[in-house]
Design a protein around this motif. Structure first.
Motif, short mmCIF file in Angstrom:
data_model
loop_
_atom_site.label_atom_id
_atom_site.label_comp_id
_atom_site.label_asym_id
_atom_site.label_seq_id
_atom_site.Cartn_x
_atom_site.Cartn_y
_atom_site.Cartn_z
N PHE A 3 0.83 -1.24 0.03
CA PHE A 3 -0.01 0.02 -0.12
C PHE A 3 0.63 1.52 0.12
N LEU A 4 1.94 1.27 0.38
CA LEU A 4 2.87 2.26 0.69
C LEU A 4 3.49 2.76 -0.61
N ALA A 5 3.98 3.78 -0.75
CA ALA A 5 4.80 4.47 -2.19
C ALA A 5 5.85 4.04 -2.31
N ASP A 6 6.45 3.72 -3.49
CA ASP A 6 7.77 3.61 -3.80
C ASP A 6 8.76 4.44 -3.44
N SER A 7 8.31 5.76 -3.22
CA SER A 7 9.38 6.63 -2.81
C SER A 7 9.83 6.56 -1.50
N LEU A 8 9.05 5.78 -0.36
CA LEU A 8 9.57 5.48 0.81
C LEU A 8 10.71 4.55 0.76
N LYS A 9 10.65 3.58 -0.23
CA LYS A 9 12.00 2.74 -0.44
C LYS A 9 13.12 3.67 -0.69
N ARG A 10 13.04 4.77 -1.31
CA ARG A 10 14.34 5.69 -1.33
C ARG A 10 14.83 6.30 -0.18
N ILE A 11 14.20 6.31 0.68
CA ILE A 11 14.74 7.18 2.17
C ILE A 11 14.75 6.42 3.27
N LYS A 12 15.39 6.88 4.42
CA LYS A 12 15.32 6.43 5.57
C LYS A 12 15.07 7.51 6.61
N PRO A 13 14.57 7.08 7.64
CA PRO A 13 14.10 8.17 8.62
C PRO A 13 15.37 8.81 9.13
N SER A 14 15.07 10.06 9.71
CA SER A 14 16.30 11.09 10.25
C SER A 14 16.97 10.35 11.55
N ALA A 15 18.36 10.10 11.24
CA ALA A 15 19.00 9.32 12.27
C ALA A 15 19.16 10.20 13.45
N THR A 16 19.11 11.44 13.49
CA THR A 16 19.20 12.37 14.75
C THR A 16 17.92 12.31 15.55
N LEU A 17 16.68 12.48 14.72
CA LEU A 17 15.59 12.10 15.45
C LEU A 17 15.21 11.05 16.07
N ALA A 18 15.98 9.88 15.36
CA ALA A 18 15.71 8.60 15.87
C ALA A 18 16.48 8.49 17.30
N VAL A 19 17.59 8.97 17.47
CA VAL A 19 18.41 8.95 18.64
C VAL A 19 17.92 9.87 19.53
N THR A 20 17.27 10.86 19.28
CA THR A 20 16.58 11.86 20.34
C THR A 20 15.28 11.33 20.93
N ASP A 21 14.39 10.49 19.91
CA ASP A 21 13.43 9.80 20.38
C ASP A 21 13.81 8.52 21.21
N LYS A 22 14.93 7.87 21.03
CA LYS A 22 15.18 6.58 21.87
C LYS A 22 15.79 7.17 23.15
N ALA A 23 16.35 8.20 23.24
CA ALA A 23 16.95 8.90 24.50
C ALA A 23 15.75 9.18 25.50
N ARG A 24 14.62 9.87 24.58
CA ARG A 24 13.65 10.45 25.34
C ARG A 24 12.74 9.07 25.99
N ALA A 25 12.71 8.12 25.05
CA ALA A 25 12.05 6.65 25.70
C ALA A 25 12.65 6.30 26.85
N LEU A 26 13.97 6.19 26.72
CA LEU A 26 14.92 5.68 27.90
C LEU A 26 14.83 6.36 29.11
N LYS A 27 14.63 7.61 29.00
CA LYS A 27 14.30 8.51 30.19
C LYS A 27 13.11 8.37 30.78
N GLN A 28 11.87 8.18 29.87
CA GLN A 28 10.61 8.17 30.31
C GLN A 28 10.42 6.77 31.16
N ALA A 29 11.35 5.84 30.86
CA ALA A 29 11.49 4.75 31.40
C ALA A 29 12.41 4.43 32.65
N GLY A 30 12.76 5.81 33.12
CA GLY A 30 13.31 5.99 34.45
C GLY A 30 14.92 5.98 34.20
N ARG A 31 15.50 5.82 32.96
CA ARG A 31 16.78 5.72 33.00
C ARG A 31 17.72 7.24 33.04
#
Ligand SMILES: Cc1ncc(COP(=O)(O)O)c(C=O)c1O
Length: 400
Positions: A3-31
């Motif tokens: 169902f998703l467009a082929d254009s999505l196959k050409r790109i990957k999500p932002s690594a900087t935002l991914a790290v920020t999200d992961k850090a935020r999730a760890l913080k929320q989990a009490g780390r």
């Protein structure tokens, strides 16, 4: 999923935002996590700018504005380009978007056909190649080295240009390395572009005001006025004015391109937030005394973190003079084993293990097109930076 467009196959999500999200999730989990991933000043938006926004709300400036920016903001941007860069633009040569990111995206959407090439010096800001690919173009990376100060020379630029090249994207001072081209270095590059009349330059000047020591910022259309008709000069209020959340970016360039950008914006998001636009008028026209004050703090933090990193086993960190990033090599840690028992084989492993073992979030250099390295944003409280430096030293010292 089909169902998703082929254009999505050409790109990957932002690594900087991914790290920020992961850090935020760890913080929320009490780390206990120190996030050095996000590229935004920790300083609050200056009060005069906030007050301008509050007054705009009270006046009822809460309606749609002209699609690519209201006249009052365009006039302030015209003044900014003249005052700070010696560039003459008319209001119809100015576009305003929801962050520099949107202006960049629209400019690429407005100009790239399949097969068109865009030259991008690496390391680069993560979004450039992905936006080029999303717009159907082909990113052409030009590798630089730590030894050359992460700067591209004129010969390398000349070699990268083909008949299919449409744009060169330049970003000085740079995210992620803090490297910045002097006037002479920029002139050497613009001389190459003069030989190739079909190539335009998209200069991302987002970190213009974040320069330390005696560095003098210049931009391509100022250094080589003959390039004025094929330059898009991109800038914004996010970094220097501590307004990342307000989402205002802008550019000056040839009328035809500016119109095409407005057409895309008119059929996608319409105008950027009216209140943020009024705040940006105040940012650009108002007092700027906080900028050198912030830069003094950034410079102290840079010296602190560079010193600490160079004492960490296996890390080598050059000292950049601009922006708020450092880009150290972690080559000396490869092949060693982390406390978890995992062998570090790449910079991706290094940052994952560092986050797991010590709760310090940084971004792997390979996401920016050059590894093994990592990027630290030192736009964070000095005490947290000190603790992060100690943890990185401990992590590297514990590698077996
Ligand atoms: C090099 C560079 N360009 C553009 C941007 C986009 O800034 P904004 O969309 O907040 O104006 C950023 C933000 O991280 C950046 O680092």
């Amino acid at each position: 999923m089909a169902f998703l467009a082929d254009s999505l196959k050409r790109i990957k999500p932002s690594a900087t935002l991914a790290v920020t999200d992961k850090a935020r999730a760890l913080k929320q989990a009490g780390r206990d996590v120190i996030g050095l991933g996000a590229g935004e000043p920790d300083f609050d938006t200056p009060d005069n700018i906030k007050q301008a926004a509050i007054k705009a709300i009270e006046r009822g400036e809460t309606k749609y504005t002209a699609v690519d920016g209201m006249p009052e903001l365009k006039a302030a941007i015209v003044r900014k380009f003249k005052r700070e860069n010696g560039l003459d633009y008319q209001p119809n040569q100015i576009t305003v978007g929801t962050g520099g990111k949107q202006v960049l995206y629209n400019a690429l959407m407005a100009t790239l056909n399949p097969g068109d090439e865009v030259v991008i010096p690496a390391p680069y800001w993560v979004s450039y190649p992905e936006m080029v690919a999303l717009a159907g173009g082909t990113p052409v990376e030009v590798a630089t080295t730590m030894e050359s100060g992460f700067k591209m020379g004129p010969e390398a630029l000349d070699r990268a240009i083909t008949p299919k090249t449409k744009w060169l994207i330049l970003n000085s001072p740079s995210n992620p390395t803090g490297a910045a081209y002097t006037r002479d270095e920029l002139k050497a590059l613009t001389d190459v572009l003069l030989k190739h009349e079909h190539v335009w330059v998209l200069t991302d000047d987002m970190y213009e005001h974040l320069v330390y020591d005696d560095f003098i910022f210049t931009t391509p259309a100022q250094v080589e006025p003959k390039l004025y008709d094929r330059t898009l000069t991109l800038n914004g209020v996010s970094k220097a004015y501590c307004m990342t959340g307000w989402r205002i970016g802008f550019a000056g360039g040839p009328v035809e391109l500016i119109k095409a950008i407005a057409t895309i914006q008119s059929q996608s998001t319409s105008n950027p937030c009216s209140i943020s636009q009024w705040a940006s008028v105040e940012a650009l026209d108002g007092p700027k005394d906080f900028i050198p004050k912030h830069n003094k703090v950034f410079k102290e933090r840079r010296d602190l973190i560079v010193g600490m990193l160079n004492q960490a086993k296996g890390i080598h960190c050059p000292k950049p003079e601009r922006a708020f990033y450092v880009f150290p090599s972690c080559a000396g840690t490869l092949g060693k084993t982390a406390p978890s028992g995992k062998k570090i084989e790449s910079d991706q492993d290094f940052v994952t293990e560092l986050l797991e073992a010590e709760g310090v979030a940084v971004v792997q250099g390979s996401a920016f097109g050059l590894g093994p390295a990592f990027r630290i944003s030192y736009a964070t409280a000095t005490a947290a930076l000190q603790t992060a430096g100690e943890r990185i030293q401990r992590f590297c010292g514990n590698l077996k």
